[in-house]
Design a protein around this motif. Sequence first.
Motif, PDB file in Angstrom:
ATOM      1  N   GLY A   1      -0.341  10.003  -6.392  1.00 29.07           N
ATOM      2  CA  GLY A   1      -1.222   9.438  -7.415  1.00 29.07           C
ATOM      3  C   GLY A   1      -0.786   8.056  -7.880  1.00 29.07           C
ATOM      4  N   ARG A   2       0.329   7.525  -7.374  1.00 30.75           N
ATOM      5  CA  ARG A   2       0.753   6.165  -7.703  1.00 30.75           C
ATOM      6  C   ARG A   2       0.580   5.302  -6.456  1.00 30.75           C
ATOM      7  N   SER A   3       0.428   4.007  -6.671  1.00 28.71           N
ATOM      8  CA  SER A   3       0.166   3.140  -5.501  1.00 28.71           C
ATOM      9  C   SER A   3       1.374   2.259  -5.202  1.00 28.71           C
ATOM     10  N   TYR A   4       1.753   2.275  -3.944  1.00 27.18           N
ATOM     11  CA  TYR A   4       2.874   1.429  -3.475  1.00 27.18           C
ATOM     12  C   TYR A   4       2.482   0.836  -2.131  1.00 27.18           C
ATOM     13  N   ASP A   5       3.118  -0.281  -1.793  1.00 24.10           N
ATOM     14  CA  ASP A   5       2.928  -0.801  -0.441  1.00 24.10           C
ATOM     15  C   ASP A   5       3.952  -0.127   0.494  1.00 24.10           C
ATOM     16  N   PRO A   6       3.896  -0.393   1.803  1.00 26.32           N
ATOM     17  CA  PRO A   6       4.818   0.317   2.715  1.00 26.32           C
ATOM     18  C   PRO A   6       6.300   0.077   2.403  1.00 26.32           C
ATOM     19  N   ASP A   7       6.621  -1.039   1.700  1.00 23.08           N
ATOM     20  CA  ASP A   7       8.022  -1.259   1.308  1.00 23.08           C
ATOM     21  C   ASP A   7       8.385  -0.476   0.056  1.00 23.08           C
ATOM     22  N   GLY A   8       7.405   0.194  -0.526  1.00 22.35           N
ATOM     23  CA  GLY A   8       7.682   0.987  -1.735  1.00 22.35           C
ATOM     24  C   GLY A   8       7.532   0.189  -3.015  1.00 22.35           C
ATOM     25  N   GLN A   9       6.919  -1.003  -2.930  1.00 22.59           N
ATOM     26  CA  GLN A   9       6.695  -1.812  -4.138  1.00 22.59           C
ATOM     27  C   GLN A   9       5.366  -1.413  -4.781  1.00 22.59           C
ATOM     28  N   PRO A  10       5.348  -1.294  -6.120  1.00 19.96           N
ATOM     29  CA  PRO A  10       4.119  -0.877  -6.805  1.00 19.96           C
ATOM     30  C   PRO A  10       2.964  -1.846  -6.550  1.00 19.96           C
ATOM     31  N   LEU A  11       1.793  -1.286  -6.513  1.00 17.40           N
ATOM     32  CA  LEU A  11       0.568  -2.054  -6.266  1.00 17.40           C
ATOM     33  C   LEU A  11      -0.498  -1.615  -7.256  1.00 17.40           C
ATOM     34  N   GLN A  12      -1.403  -2.516  -7.558  1.00 18.79           N
ATOM     35  CA  GLN A  12      -2.595  -2.097  -8.308  1.00 18.79           C
ATOM     36  C   GLN A  12      -3.438  -1.200  -7.394  1.00 18.79           C
ATOM     37  N   ARG A  13      -4.082  -0.219  -8.007  1.00 22.27           N
ATOM     38  CA  ARG A  13      -4.868   0.724  -7.201  1.00 22.27           C
ATOM     39  C   ARG A  13      -5.951   0.007  -6.360  1.00 22.27           C
ATOM     40  N   ASP A  14      -6.590  -1.029  -6.967  1.00 21.39           N
ATOM     41  CA  ASP A  14      -7.663  -1.679  -6.192  1.00 21.39           C
ATOM     42  C   ASP A  14      -7.086  -2.474  -5.011  1.00 21.39           C
ATOM     43  N   GLU A  15      -5.852  -2.971  -5.192  1.00 18.70           N
ATOM     44  CA  GLU A  15      -5.237  -3.681  -4.070  1.00 18.70           C
ATOM     45  C   GLU A  15      -4.923  -2.699  -2.941  1.00 18.70           C
ATOM     46  N   TRP A  16      -4.460  -1.521  -3.315  1.00 19.82           N
ATOM     47  CA  TRP A  16      -4.198  -0.465  -2.323  1.00 19.82           C
ATOM     48  C   TRP A  16      -5.476  -0.191  -1.534  1.00 19.82           C
ATOM     49  N   ALA A  17      -6.566   0.009  -2.261  1.00 14.60           N
ATOM     50  CA  ALA A  17      -7.836   0.341  -1.602  1.00 14.60           C
ATOM     51  C   ALA A  17      -8.254  -0.802  -0.668  1.00 14.60           C
TER      52      ALA A  17
END
Length: 470
Positions: free
Chosen positions: A401-417
Motif C-alpha cells: 500500500g506504499r509506493s516506492y521505486d525499484p531502488d526502494g525510494q518513496p514515490l508519490q502514488r501518481d508517479e508510481w502509476a
Amino acid sequence: MAIDLQSKIPNNVDLANDRKLQRALEEWQPKFIEWWMETGPSDFKDLDIYLRTAVGVGKGGWANFGHVKMPDYRWGIFLAEPEPERKIHFGDPLGEPVWTLVPGELRGRLRRLIVTQGDTEPASVEQQRLLGHTAPSLIDLRNLFQVNVEEGRHLWAMVYLLHKYFGADGRDEAEDLLRRRSGDTDNPRILQAFNKPVEDWLTFFCFTAFTDRDGKYQLAALAESGFDPLARSTQFMLTEEAHHLSVGENGIGRVVQRTAELMKEGTDPRKVGAIPLDIIQKFINDWSTSSYDLFGGEDSSNAAEAFAVGLKGRYREGDGLYKDPRALNQVYSTEIEENGKLTKLEIPLRRAMNALLLDAYRADCVRIVDRWNRVLATHGITQKLVLPSVRFNRQIGIHAGRSYDPDGQPLQRDEWARRKTEWFSSDDERAYVKSCMVKVHERGKFANWVAPPATGINEQPVDFEYVKVH
Ligand code: BYC
C-alpha cells in the motif's frame, strides 16, 4: 533406515509396518494420479523422459537416472536420516529433545505450516502444465518435467506428514491439496505467487530462479524445526530443490547470454525472436517482488509464535550463526515510507523472523543477478540487470500500500502509476515473449532466444536424447 522400493509407495518410513497409514496413503495415491492427469503435464504422458528418481537418502547415492514416462514415475516418501539425541536449538523450548509426535497445543499451527508448504507444490505443477508445448530444447523439456515430478514428490512428503500425524483432519487437508487450483477464483492456491500464470519460458526461468528459491529458504527454516519428522522431510526436499534453482539461475543466465551475443554483433534481439534486456528486467521485477511477498509480513505475530514454540527457525539456525538462539530483547531495524520519507522502524526480533529470512533470500538473489551481469560484462555490454529493493511493489507486509521505486525510494502514488510501464511488461511485451517461444525438438538444437547450457544432465552430453519424442 530401511528403504523399501518395491511396495506401491516407495519409502524409508517403514510403511509396511503401519498398515492403517499404508492403506490411507494407497487410497490417496490414485487421487494424486487423477489430479496429475487432470492438471499436470498429461499432454506428455507418453514420452520417455530422462528423469532422476529419489531412491534413498544417502550422500552421493540417493537417485537413479533413466528414461521414464511421467505417470509411471515412482513418487516416494523419503525422510533424511534421524540425528540421534537431537535437541531443539532455538525458541522457548531450547535444549529440549525434539518431538517425534505433535505436541497437542501446536497442532493447528503446525498443520497450517505443512499445508501452506504442501499447497505450493501442486500449484507449481498446475502453473507449468502447458510449457512443454513450447520448450526451447530437449534438455529444457526434460528439466521442466524433472521439476514437475519432484514438486509432485514434495507434495507426497507433506501428505505423508498430514496422514501420519494429523488423523482425520490431516486426511481432509490432503484431499484439499488436490482440490484447490492455481488461479481458480473460487478455490485458489493459498499463496499469491502460486496463482499467477506461468505461460512462457522466461517466466518459468524467473519462477524457478526466484519463487523456487523462496522454497529453498522456507524449507531450510522448516528443516530447523523441533518437530523432527518435518525437519527430516524438508531436509531431504532441499537436496532435490537445488536442481530446480539451477534451472532458473542458469536459464536466465542463458537467455541473457543469447541476448548479449546478439547485442555484441549489433543485432537487435527483437528482430530475430530473442528477448531484449529491458523485457528481461521487467520479468525480474515482477517475479522477484511477488516472491518477496511469499515471506509474509516483516512484522508477523505468526512468525514470532512459530519461532517461540520451536516450529520454524531462522536460516541455518543450527549452524550457530546467531548469538541468541532465543532471539529475545533484540530489535530488527528497517526503514519504511512515512509521509513521503524513509523513516526508521524497529520490530522486536521475534516478530521480524520473516524479514530476517527475506534478507537471507535477497542476498542470494543479489548473487545470481551479479552472475547474470558478469555474462553481460564478458560480452562487453555495460547495461546491467538490477534486483529491486524489498520495498518495491509489495502486496504483503509493512510496505504494502506504499509506493516506492525499484531502488526502494518513496514515490508519490501518481508517479508510481505513471511510471509503472517502465518497470513491468505491457500486454504487447508479454505477447512478444510468447511469440518467441517456439518448440525445438531436435537433439542438441536450441530456440534462438536462449543459449545452450554449459553442461548436460548427469554427465550426459548436451545433445543427449533427454526426451524421446517420437
Ligand atoms: N500470499 O503473519 P503473516 C515452495 C497470509 S515455496 C497470500 O504476515 P506468516 C515452492 C498468511 O498465510 C515455499 N497470503 O505471515 C516454490 C497469513 O494468513 P492466516 C512455501 C499470504 O504467516 C516453487 C496472513 O497472510 N513454503 O516451496 O508468518 C515451487 C498473515 O501472514 C502471503 C512456505 O511458505 C502471500 N504471499 O508467513 C514449488 C512455508 N503471505 O494464516 C514449491 C510455510 C502471507 O492469518 N509457510 N499470507 O490466514 C509459512 O511459513 C508461512 O505461512 C508464510 C506466511 C511464510 C507463507
